[in-house]
Design a protein around this motif. Sequence first.
Motif: not given
Length: 195
Positions: A40-46, A116-122, A133-144
């Motif tokens: 499934x296509x997900x949105x990652x860092x930046x 391994x750790x980070x916000x869930x991949x949206x 303000x929620x876009x700041x979730x994308x400042x780092x890689x999503x996590x498992x």
Amino acid sequence: MKRAFDIAASALALALYAPAMLVIAVAIKVSDGGPVFFHQARVGRNGSLFSMIKFRSMVPDAETALAALADGNDGNGVLFKLRDDPRVTRVGRVLRKYSLDELPQLLNVLVGEMSLVGPRPPLIDEVNKYEVHVLRRLYIKPGLTGMWQISGRSDLTWEESVRLDLYYVENWSLTGDLLILWRTVKVLLRPVGAY
């Protein structure tokens, strides 16, 4: 340092879990003959896109059946969830309860698309609904796994999920990651909010 830890830990986990992953793959294939994996296509860092991989826990045509189920959303606003989703297979229910369907994401971690750790991949649709303000979730890689998984998972409100993710983005540390991983193991042994 975080990336080096991700590489070492995900490679070790893949080696350790390989026998269990093989058993899961066989169980999925035998249950209905459909594909073992779900991409499934997900949105990652930046805002970069990547293909997240999971063990398939739903019927093969689950994506096309989604529109008919939209009115029964048990999710928390932006996220779509159903407590008793009819698309989930019998094997899938067990996989989801213990988050075993997430194990293939160790490959996403190994190649650098996730941590391994980070916000869930949206999903892309979710990001399109984000407030600024929620876009700041994308400042780092999503996590498992992450703060959301050890704090209630699908039982959290959208606002609680965002607050936890943004707190992590702004305060992450390797020590904090180790604590979250430890608490994740405890949550998986006594699953709450997994559906």
